[in-house]
Design an enzyme around this catalytic site. Structure first.
Site, PDB file in Angstrom:
ATOM      1  N   ARG A  65       0.825  -1.206   0.000  1.00 14.93           N
ATOM      2  CA  ARG A  65       0.000   0.000   0.000  1.00 14.93           C
ATOM      3  C   ARG A  65       0.864   1.263   0.000  1.00 14.93           C
ATOM      4  NH1 ARG A  65      -3.561   2.472   4.619  1.00 14.93           N
ATOM      5  NH2 ARG A  65      -5.175   3.564   3.442  1.00 14.93           N
ATOM      6  N   HIS A  69       0.432   4.390  -2.500  1.00 13.42           N
ATOM      7  CA  HIS A  69       0.195   5.763  -2.009  1.00 13.42           C
ATOM      8  C   HIS A  69       1.338   6.705  -2.384  1.00 13.42           C
ATOM      9  CE1 HIS A  69      -3.196   5.007   1.136  1.00 13.42           C
ATOM     10  NE2 HIS A  69      -3.419   4.404  -0.008  1.00 13.42           N
ATOM     11  N   ASP A  70       2.542   6.172  -2.477  1.00 12.76           N
ATOM     12  CA  ASP A  70       3.651   7.014  -2.932  1.00 12.76           C
ATOM     13  C   ASP A  70       3.428   7.418  -4.391  1.00 12.76           C
ATOM     14  OD1 ASP A  70       6.065   8.380  -2.971  1.00 12.76           O
ATOM     15  OD2 ASP A  70       7.217   6.612  -3.582  1.00 12.76           O
ATOM     16  N   VAL A  73       0.537   9.938  -5.556  1.00 14.87           N
ATOM     17  CA  VAL A  73       0.608  11.336  -5.109  1.00 14.87           C
ATOM     18  C   VAL A  73       2.005  11.865  -5.452  1.00 14.87           C
ATOM     19  CG1 VAL A  73       0.312  12.900  -3.152  1.00 14.87           C
ATOM     20  CG2 VAL A  73      -0.962  10.746  -3.216  1.00 14.87           C
ATOM     21  N   GLY A  75       3.818  11.166  -7.958  1.00 14.74           N
ATOM     22  CA  GLY A  75       4.701  10.158  -8.552  1.00 14.74           C
ATOM     23  C   GLY A  75       5.487   9.383  -7.509  1.00 14.74           C
ATOM     24  N   ASP A  77       8.159   9.063  -5.703  1.00 18.17           N
ATOM     25  CA  ASP A  77       9.298   9.907  -5.331  1.00 18.17           C
ATOM     26  C   ASP A  77       9.574   9.863  -3.837  1.00 18.17           C
ATOM     27  OD1 ASP A  77       7.111  11.182  -4.315  1.00 18.17           O
ATOM     28  OD2 ASP A  77       7.754  13.193  -4.901  1.00 18.17           O
ATOM     29  N   SER A  79       7.685  10.630  -1.521  1.00 17.00           N
ATOM     30  CA  SER A  79       7.042  11.723  -0.775  1.00 17.00           C
ATOM     31  C   SER A  79       6.246  11.164   0.403  1.00 17.00           C
ATOM     32  CB  SER A  79       6.134  12.555  -1.689  1.00 17.00           C
ATOM     33  OG  SER A  79       5.217  11.718  -2.374  1.00 17.00           O
ATOM     34  N   ASN A  97      -3.520   8.188   5.454  1.00 18.79           N
ATOM     35  CA  ASN A  97      -2.326   7.414   5.822  1.00 18.79           C
ATOM     36  C   ASN A  97      -2.109   7.266   7.332  1.00 18.79           C
ATOM     37  OD1 ASN A  97      -1.464   6.969   3.109  1.00 18.79           O
ATOM     38  ND2 ASN A  97      -0.777   9.104   3.033  1.00 18.79           N
ATOM     39  N   PRO A 166      -7.952   7.357  -3.983  1.00 17.78           N
ATOM     40  CA  PRO A 166      -9.403   7.129  -3.947  1.00 17.78           C
ATOM     41  C   PRO A 166      -9.888   6.798  -2.540  1.00 17.78           C
ATOM     42  CG  PRO A 166      -8.255   5.180  -4.731  1.00 17.78           C
ATOM     43  CD  PRO A 166      -7.200   6.215  -4.484  1.00 17.78           C
ATOM     44  N   HIS A 196      -5.989  -5.564  -2.661  1.00 14.81           N
ATOM     45  CA  HIS A 196      -6.796  -5.800  -1.448  1.00 14.81           C
ATOM     46  C   HIS A 196      -6.960  -7.275  -1.134  1.00 14.81           C
ATOM     47  CE1 HIS A 196      -8.746  -1.524  -1.483  1.00 14.81           C
ATOM     48  NE2 HIS A 196      -7.459  -1.521  -1.182  1.00 14.81           N
ATOM     49  N   THR A 197      -6.201  -8.120  -1.781  1.00 11.39           N
ATOM     50  CA  THR A 197      -6.220  -9.537  -1.428  1.00 11.39           C
ATOM     51  C   THR A 197      -5.399  -9.797  -0.170  1.00 11.39           C
ATOM     52  OG1 THR A 197      -6.091 -11.756  -2.364  1.00 11.39           O
ATOM     53  CG2 THR A 197      -4.221 -10.303  -2.811  1.00 11.39           C
ATOM     54  N   ASP A 256      -3.201 -13.874  -3.460  1.00  8.09           N
ATOM     55  CA  ASP A 256      -3.854 -14.769  -4.410  1.00  8.09           C
ATOM     56  C   ASP A 256      -5.037 -14.026  -5.031  1.00  8.09           C
ATOM     57  OD1 ASP A 256      -5.724 -14.586  -2.405  1.00  8.09           O
ATOM     58  OD2 ASP A 256      -5.506 -16.665  -1.733  1.00  8.09           O
TER      59      ASP A 256
HETATM   60  C1  HEM Z   1      -9.083   1.082  -6.063  1.00  9.84           C
HETATM   61  C2  HEM Z   1      -9.090   2.035  -5.161  1.00  9.84           C
HETATM   62  C3  HEM Z   1      -8.606   1.830  -3.754  1.00  9.84           C
HETATM   63  C4  HEM Z   1      -9.238   2.259  -2.630  1.00  9.84           C
HETATM   64  C5  HEM Z   1     -10.541   3.040  -2.567  1.00  9.84           C
HETATM   65  C6  HEM Z   1      -8.455   1.819  -1.507  1.00  9.84           C
HETATM   66  C7  HEM Z   1      -8.757   2.059  -0.178  1.00  9.84           C
HETATM   67  C8  HEM Z   1      -8.171   1.426   0.893  1.00  9.84           C
HETATM   68  C9  HEM Z   1      -8.585   1.552   2.262  1.00  9.84           C
HETATM   69  C10 HEM Z   1      -9.704   2.453   2.769  1.00  9.84           C
HETATM   70  C11 HEM Z   1      -7.809   0.720   3.011  1.00  9.84           C
HETATM   71  C12 HEM Z   1      -7.917   0.448   4.509  1.00  9.84           C
HETATM   72  C13 HEM Z   1      -7.138   1.400   5.348  1.00  9.84           C
HETATM   73  C14 HEM Z   1      -7.457   1.156   6.797  1.00  9.84           C
HETATM   74  O1  HEM Z   1      -8.536   1.547   7.236  1.00  9.84           O
HETATM   75  O2  HEM Z   1      -6.649   0.528   7.501  1.00  9.84           O
HETATM   76  C15 HEM Z   1      -6.894   0.071   2.109  1.00  9.84           C
HETATM   77  C16 HEM Z   1      -5.962  -0.858   2.470  1.00  9.84           C
HETATM   78  C17 HEM Z   1      -5.067  -1.447   1.600  1.00  9.84           C
HETATM   79  N1  HEM Z   1      -4.900  -1.137   0.274  1.00  9.84           N
HETATM   80 FE1  HEM Z   1      -6.128  -0.020  -0.848  1.00  9.84          FE
HETATM   81  N2  HEM Z   1      -7.357   1.138  -1.976  1.00  9.84           N
HETATM   82  C18 HEM Z   1      -7.404   1.127  -3.339  1.00  9.84           C
HETATM   83  C19 HEM Z   1      -6.463   0.589  -4.189  1.00  9.84           C
HETATM   84  C20 HEM Z   1      -5.346  -0.101  -3.786  1.00  9.84           C
HETATM   85  C21 HEM Z   1      -4.260  -0.494  -4.647  1.00  9.84           C
HETATM   86  C22 HEM Z   1      -4.156  -0.161  -6.137  1.00  9.84           C
HETATM   87  C23 HEM Z   1      -3.376  -1.181  -3.876  1.00  9.84           C
HETATM   88  C24 HEM Z   1      -2.067  -1.817  -4.269  1.00  9.84           C
HETATM   89  C25 HEM Z   1      -1.818  -2.297  -5.463  1.00  9.84           C
HETATM   90  C26 HEM Z   1      -3.917  -1.220  -2.538  1.00  9.84           C
HETATM   91  C27 HEM Z   1      -3.360  -1.880  -1.478  1.00  9.84           C
HETATM   92  C28 HEM Z   1      -3.883  -1.914  -0.209  1.00  9.84           C
HETATM   93  C29 HEM Z   1      -3.401  -2.795   0.833  1.00  9.84           C
HETATM   94  C30 HEM Z   1      -2.327  -3.847   0.678  1.00  9.84           C
HETATM   95  C31 HEM Z   1      -4.144  -2.500   1.974  1.00  9.84           C
HETATM   96  C32 HEM Z   1      -3.975  -3.144   3.362  1.00  9.84           C
HETATM   97  C33 HEM Z   1      -2.998  -2.314   4.154  1.00  9.84           C
HETATM   98  C34 HEM Z   1      -2.584  -2.903   5.486  1.00  9.84           C
HETATM   99  O3  HEM Z   1      -3.005  -4.013   5.821  1.00  9.84           O
HETATM  100  O4  HEM Z   1      -1.833  -2.223   6.194  1.00  9.84           O
HETATM  101  N3  HEM Z   1      -5.088  -0.525  -2.513  1.00  9.84           N
HETATM  102  N4  HEM Z   1      -7.134   0.527   0.822  1.00  9.84           N
END
Ligand code: HEM
Ligand SMILES: *[C@@H]1O[C@H](CO)[C@@H](O)[C@H](O)[C@H]1NC(C)=O
Ligand SMILES: *[C@@H]1O[C@H](CO)[C@@H](O)[C@H](O)[C@H]1NC(C)=O
Length: 329
Positions: A65, A69-70, A73, A75, A77, A79, A97, A166, A196-197, A256
């Site tokens: 993640r 997030h890097d 926002v 690019g 870099d 940040s 964050n 987003p 989100h897997t 997965d």
């Molecule tokens: C499609 C739009 C996306 C939205 C709206 C979104 C939103 C979120 C939110 C709200 C969380 C939970 C934060 C929390 O409450 O602890 C989260 C966690 C996470 N996101 Fe996303 N995300 C998106 C795309 C992505 C992408 C593209 C990736 C990576 C390729 C990603 C990887 C992750 C990971 C791995 C977590 C778990 C973090 C942890 O366990 O510490 N997300 N995301």
């Protein structure tokens, strides 16, 4: 002798220009960039990530993640790693964050070791990209090469989060638009959502779906009722413990295609996950990814490489930070 009329020359030149331009775009970053500058970089980063994941498997999700997030926002870099200063609130202290983003210490440890062996050579932005790749690999996801040569930025502003990252309440058209702004197709958006897997979420990111969906004072009718009941138990209404988290999927430590299987079963945790079922094209992608995990793995690896190239600083732009949390003075 070959003679070329101007009429014939210009298309040739045009093609040459396109080829050269595309090469320059693609050769900004290079696989093996540190081969002669600091040959152990990728080994050292992987060792630090491995050590950290042995202690806390969940950090894999944090590091994945962090790269997302890097890159979205300003690019890729680094940040995301800069600390706030008395005069400016950094990205890491924005609502998106803080407190949820984790894994900063893993980057610090890798950086400290790299500074000891190759002072001032390896950017924090490249370390983040390597660490995300290693996290995916160690949790059983695809293996891929990371083009490197990113340099570190000098600016990080919490105010730049909105519009670039987003929120979990976004629906499919909003997600498609935001990812398109970054140069991704809708299919790549669905592919990357597979991040989100792994990992977990705090209750606040989805509690609107449990108790007051769209102001109805009811639960989100599109969520599987048994899953909703489980979530409500973990995240009671008006719950006061901000540290409560729930796993993203039933296998939150394994990269997965389970995320897509969950979505098909109406167990996508966020509105932004479930919404992928609401348009024919994205619903088709979800079903494809659920049915064909090998194909998703290949697409995910390619999309991660592409994400890692977003608005990168190269050459003499930016700097190589000595400490990932502060700019060089
Ligand atoms: C499609 C739009 C996306 C939205 C709206 C979104 C939103 C979120 C939110 C709200 C969380 C939970 C934060 C929390 O409450 O602890 C989260 C966690 C996470 N996101 Fe996303 N995300 C998106 C795309 C992505 C992408 C593209 C990736 C990576 C390729 C990603 C990887 C992750 C990971 C791995 C977590 C778990 C973090 C942890 O366990 O510490 N997300 N995301
Ligand atoms: C995933 O890893 C975290 C952190 O080590 C651990 O607390 C959790 O129990 C693991 N979850 C599963 C389902 O293995
Ligand atoms: C439910 O949501 C609506 C609008 O989203 C809001 O105005 C209302 O105050 C909320 N009610 C409760 C009890 O949270």
């Amino acid at each position: 002798m070959i003679e070329m009329s101007p009429g014939k020359l210009s298309p040739v030149l045009a093609i040459l220009a396109v080829v050269l331009f595309r090469q320059s775009v693609h050769s900004q970053l290079q696989i093996g960039f540190y081969k002669y500058k600091c040959s152990l970089v990728e080994f050292i980063v992987k060792e630090e990530v491995t050590k950290a994941l042995i202690r806390d498997r969940g950090l894999a999700a944090g590091l994945l993640r962090m790269h997302f997030h890097d890159c979205f926002v300003r690019g890729c870099d680094a940040s995301i790693l800069l600390d706030s200063t008395p005069s400016s609130t950094a990205e890491k202290d924005s609502f998106a964050n803080n407190p949820s983003l984790r894994g900063y210490e893993v980057i610090d440890n890798a950086k400290a070791r790299l500074e000891a062996v190759c002072k001032g050579v390896v950017s924090c932005a490249d370390i983040v990209a390597f660490a995300a790749r290693d996290s995916i690999e160690i949790t059983g996801g695809p293996v891929y090469n990371v083009p490197a040569g990113r340099r570190d930025g000098r600016t990080s502003l919490a105010s730049e989060i909105t519009g670039n990252l987003p929120p979990p309440t976004f629906i499919v058209n909003q997600l498609t638009q935001l990812f398109a702004n970054k140069g991704f197709t809708q299919e790549e958006m669905v592919t990357l959502s597979g991040g989100h897997t792994i990992g977990r979420s705090h209750c606040t990111s989805f509690s609107n779906r449990l108790y007051n969906f769209s102001g109805t004072l009811m639960q989100d009718p599109s969520l599987d009722p048994r899953y909703t009941a489980m979530l409500k138990q973990k995240c009671p209404q008006g719950g006061t413990n901000p540290n409560v988290v729930v796993p993203m999927t039933s296998t939150p430590n394994i990269t997965d295609a389970g995320y897509y299987v969950d979505i098909l079963a109406n167990r996508g945790l966020f509105t932004s996950d479930h919404t992928l079922l609401t348009s024919p094209a994205t619903a088709y992608q979800v079903a494809q990814n659920a049915r064909n995990p090998m194909q998703w793995r290949a697409k995910f690896a390619a999309a991660m490489v592409k994400m890692g190239q977003l608005e990168v600083l190269t050459g003499t732009a930016g700097e190589i930070r000595a400490n990932c949390r502060v700019t060089n003075s």
